[in-house]
Design an enzyme around this catalytic site. Structure first.
Site, PDB file in Angstrom:
ATOM      1  N   CYS A 112      43.213 168.744  93.137  1.00  8.82           N
ATOM      2  CA  CYS A 112      42.526 167.762  93.982  1.00  8.82           C
ATOM      3  C   CYS A 112      41.515 168.357  94.957  1.00  8.82           C
ATOM      4  CB  CYS A 112      43.553 166.912  94.706  1.00  8.82           C
ATOM      5  SG  CYS A 112      44.632 166.089  93.523  1.00  8.82           S
ATOM      6  N   HIS A 147      41.660 164.220 103.947  1.00  7.97           N
ATOM      7  CA  HIS A 147      42.156 164.163 102.571  1.00  7.97           C
ATOM      8  C   HIS A 147      42.938 162.842 102.435  1.00  7.97           C
ATOM      9  CE1 HIS A 147      43.204 165.556  98.661  1.00  7.97           C
ATOM     10  NE2 HIS A 147      44.492 165.618  98.917  1.00  7.97           N
ATOM     11  N   HIS A 166      42.327 157.843  94.976  1.00 13.58           N
ATOM     12  CA  HIS A 166      42.278 159.301  94.989  1.00 13.58           C
ATOM     13  C   HIS A 166      41.646 159.761  93.686  1.00 13.58           C
ATOM     14  CE1 HIS A 166      42.900 163.396  95.533  1.00 13.58           C
ATOM     15  NE2 HIS A 166      44.220 163.475  95.646  1.00 13.58           N
TER      16      HIS A 166
END
Lengths: 344, 400
Positions: free
Chosen positions: B159, B292, B327
């Protein structure tokens, strides 16, 4: 590249004797098209509990890295940079298979957790409690070369003074069959498909134990041969060398004509009188096998000796003196990597 | 460290195709997360942030002959890359020399492989190529649509991958290997990672609620974004106007656990601190943080801790745009950099953190009103990945 960079220590696990350079005197040859790694004694490095929790590739990566760090008397390298085209392939294949066969139900998270490409590089950091720079390149045949370039960049910028750089690849039968059908490996007469574990420590400190110096490197996707020659010559010039000062070339030829033709054309055009060597007959082919090449060249320079079996049979030239080796790696005649390593 | 200029950007996400549509959605507070429509999975109860176009519709935007053989990720990448190149006045087929392409992905071509999987055992050469299509092949397909880059590279750190691709690009410019680097990431939704995250039990069955006490996990999204990074010399030579400056970056490893962040956010703290130091800035200089902020209990707690350690009592306005896009994993670093540049630096508004109602215990209170109390000059974007691969960028207003 303005600063001096050395390889302080390098270790391999392949189908040769693991964690050793016995291959220089007693190489193992094979006629099989797929050869798995010869595993070292994991228990010398890992507790039984640790060993049980890890997959084969992760164990090999860790053990090779621990041995390198021990040889360097170093606990925490400034960076851990990994090259792997496929990462933990076995976990990926297992998760995919059970997902399809079980209709997306009853899946265990373990294989997924291990399936991302950065699992190996980050597992090395977790095990050694290393908070430094950590990244992973997954770009097919260039993955390791890109990892190496990253380390050299950061040393050049003065951000780090050493780096652990590794190349890791595993294979399983089903995926081998698919790669064979695609024409990448397993072609008749070709060097075997293998698994890759190479771990090495680069340092900017000159020490007598260092294996060799990395004098320059260049990764490019040239717009034709003229562009390629321009970029290669610029790299060599910056390293204080030129095409006539190269002692030997170590290429990624693998006895698959569709791959070797690109190398032959390049070497015949640019280096017609330079002895050429190859390493995949004893380390095998897999996406990050170029790391075996650098490992191999570093050992030859350190020992000041080129074993006869490394010479490319298509060229009857031998080295008188080995002061440097130019490594050549390419993919489909499209992407090229050149690394110049020198004797210390 | 010399500043790196950003002279163009391209983006596609659940909230739109192109910079304009994305920023409009942020302004209006309209999320792109909703019921699954395009991904073929049995888990239709899981909300996702899908790009609202079929593969053929994406291909049509690129004048690709239908039906396309490209996978969804490659198409998303091409759409974003096209916009990025155009916005920096780089014409297809005329990529300047010393221009490199560094792209991030984890899923790569998995979406196409999983649909063909049942035929793999008896497939021919084409089937085998789909099955063994690796991340490097995937990146090359995206790049080659537009000409020959001086090198093509793939970064894969889960990620945080797109942020790390941007960091690699910046280092290449600083080392004079490149004049221009097109850097970012792309990820399409796949059954593979939807099921993977599902087994980890970190997917919210409702809209994700980053930094809320009742947050229950993340929503997966998809998309792509690229930034054009350029040296000062190249900017002058080409006569282009920068949209922002990449003034600092940091990469550190949490070294805690393969899929969980440490309770004190050690990796995140180090990455942010390193980025600030590289930019020569103090914590008080940061006017906005694009967190994040996945919405998982673990990430938001750990990230809050790291932010509090670095910023103390004076935490800048902070939000997670994952409440809009979902995400987007390996693309999230570049998607969120583009959103933050255009919203906060260019248009001087703060993207709000949707779905936030209840403060976490000793947690951060995210942005709920888009009006900034002061001029926004420097912003920070965080991206943290599996394995503790944590990275941070600092983006600043350009005075050129």
């Amino acid at each position: 590249m303005n600063k001096s960079v050395f390889i302080r220590s390098a270790q391999q696990i392949s189908f040769q004797q693991p964690l050793s350079n016995e291959w220089m005197s007693s190489p193992i040859f094979t006629t099989q098209s797929l050869v798995k790694s010869l595993n070292p004694q994991f228990k010398d490095y890992l507790s039984p509990l640790e060993a049980r929790r890890m997959g084969g590739l992760q164990k090999r990566a860790l053990v090779a890295t621990l041995k390198v760090l021990k040889e360097c008397n170093l606990e925490h390298p400034d960076a851990i940079i990994t090259g792997t085209a496929l990462g933990n392939l076995i976990c990926t294949e297992q998760f995919l298979e059970s997902m399809i066969e079980n209709g997306e139900q009853m899946l265990s998270p373990t294989h997924f957790m291990q399936s991302t490409h950065n699992t190996i590089g980050s597992a090395l950091a977790i095990y050694t409690h290393n908070h430094g720079y950590n990244t992973t390149y997954c770009h097919s045949q260039m993955s390791f070369d890109l990892a190496l370039q990253d380390a050299l960049m950061q040393m050049d910028l003065g951000k780090i003074s050493n780096a652990l750089v590794g190349a890791f690849e595993e294979i399983e039968d089903g995926y081998f069959g698919l790669l064979q059908k695609s024409g990448y490996i397993g072609v008749h007469g070709m060097d075997p498909c293998s698994e890759v574990t190479v771990s090495m420590l680069l340092t900017s400190i000159a020490e007598k134990e260092n294996l060799c110096r990395i004098a320059g490197m260049c990764i490019c996707r040239p717009q034709g041969i003229d562009d390629l020659v321009e970029q290669l010559d610029a790299m060599l010039q910056k390293a204080g060398a030129n095409r006539t000062t190269i002692s030997a070339i170590l290429s990624g030829k693998n006895s698959n004509p569709s791959c070797d033709n690109y190398y032959n054309e390049l070497l015949d055009t640019l280096f017609p009188k330079v002895p050429t060597l190859k390493y995949k007959q004893i380390f095998g082919e897999n996406f990050t096998a170029s790391a075996f090449g650098l490992y191999c060249a570093a050992n030859c320079l350190k020992e000041n000796y080129i074993p006869e079996f490394l010479y490319d049979p298509c060229r009857n030239l031998r080295c008188n003196e080995i002061s440097n080796i130019l490594l050549v790696n390419q993919e489909r005649g499209k992407d090229y990597s050149f690394i110049l390593v020198q004797k210390i | 460290m010399k500043p790196i200029y950003i002279t163009g950007a391209g983006i596609i996400s659940a909230v739109g195709c192109g910079v304009m549509e994305n920023i409009e959605s942020l302004k209006k507070g309209e999320t792109g997360i909703g019921p699954m429509h395009y991904l073929r999975s049995r888990h239709t109860d899981i909300p996702v942030g899908e790009v609202k176009q079929t593969n053929d519709e994406l291909a049509e935007r690129l004048n690709i002959t239908l039906p396309t053989t490209f996978g969804r990720g490659a198409l998303l990448g091409m759409v974003a890359l096209k916009e990025a190149l155009e916005s920096a006045s780089i014409l297809p087929g005329q990529i300047p020399k010393r221009t490199h392409f560094v792209s991030a992905t984890t899923v790569g071509g998995m979406d196409r492989r999983e649909l063909n999987y049942s035929n793999e055992k008896k497939c021919g050469k084409w089937g085998a190529e789909i099955a063994t299509y690796n991340c490097g092949d995937f990146t090359s397909d995206i790049a080659e649509r537009f000409g020959t880059f001086s090198s093509v590279q793939t970064v894969s750190t889960a990620c945080s991958a797109a942020t790390n691709a941007i960091i690699t690009g910046a280092n290449m410019i600083n080392c004079a290997i490149a004049d221009i680097v097109v850097a970012g990431g792309v990820e399409s939704l796949s059954m593979f990672h939807l099921n993977g995250f599902n087994t980890l039990m970190i997917l919210d069955r409702e809209q994700c609620k980053p930094f809320d006490a009742n947050r229950a996990g993340l929503n997966l999204g998809e998309g792509a974004a690229y930034l054009i990074l350029e040296s000062a010399e190249s900017v002058r030579k080409r006569g282009v106007t920068p949209i922002a400056i990449l003034s600092g970056w940091g990469n550190a490893c949490d070294a805690h656990h393969q899929t969980a962040s440490s309770p004190n956010g050690e990796g995140a703290y180090r990455a942010m601190k390193e980025a600030l130091e590289a930019a020569g800035l103090q914590p008080c200089d940061i006017d906005y943080i694009n967190a994040h902020g996945t919405g998982t209990p673990n990430n938001d707690q750990s990230e809050s801790e790291a932010v509090k350690r670095l910023f103390g009592e004076n935490i800048p306005p902070l939000s997670s745009t994952k409440s809009f896009t979902g995400h987007t994993t390996s693309a999230s670093g570049s998607i969120e950099a583009v959103l933050s540049i255009y919203a906060a630096l260019k248009e001087q508004f703060l993207p709000v953190n949707l779905n936030w109602n209840t403060p976490m215990e000793e947690g951060i209170i995210p942005v709920t009103s888009s009006k900034s109390k002061r001029e926004i000059a420097h912003i920070m974007t965080n991206a943290f990945g599996f394995g503790g691969n944590d990275s941070c960028l600092i983006l600043s207003r350009s005075n050129l």
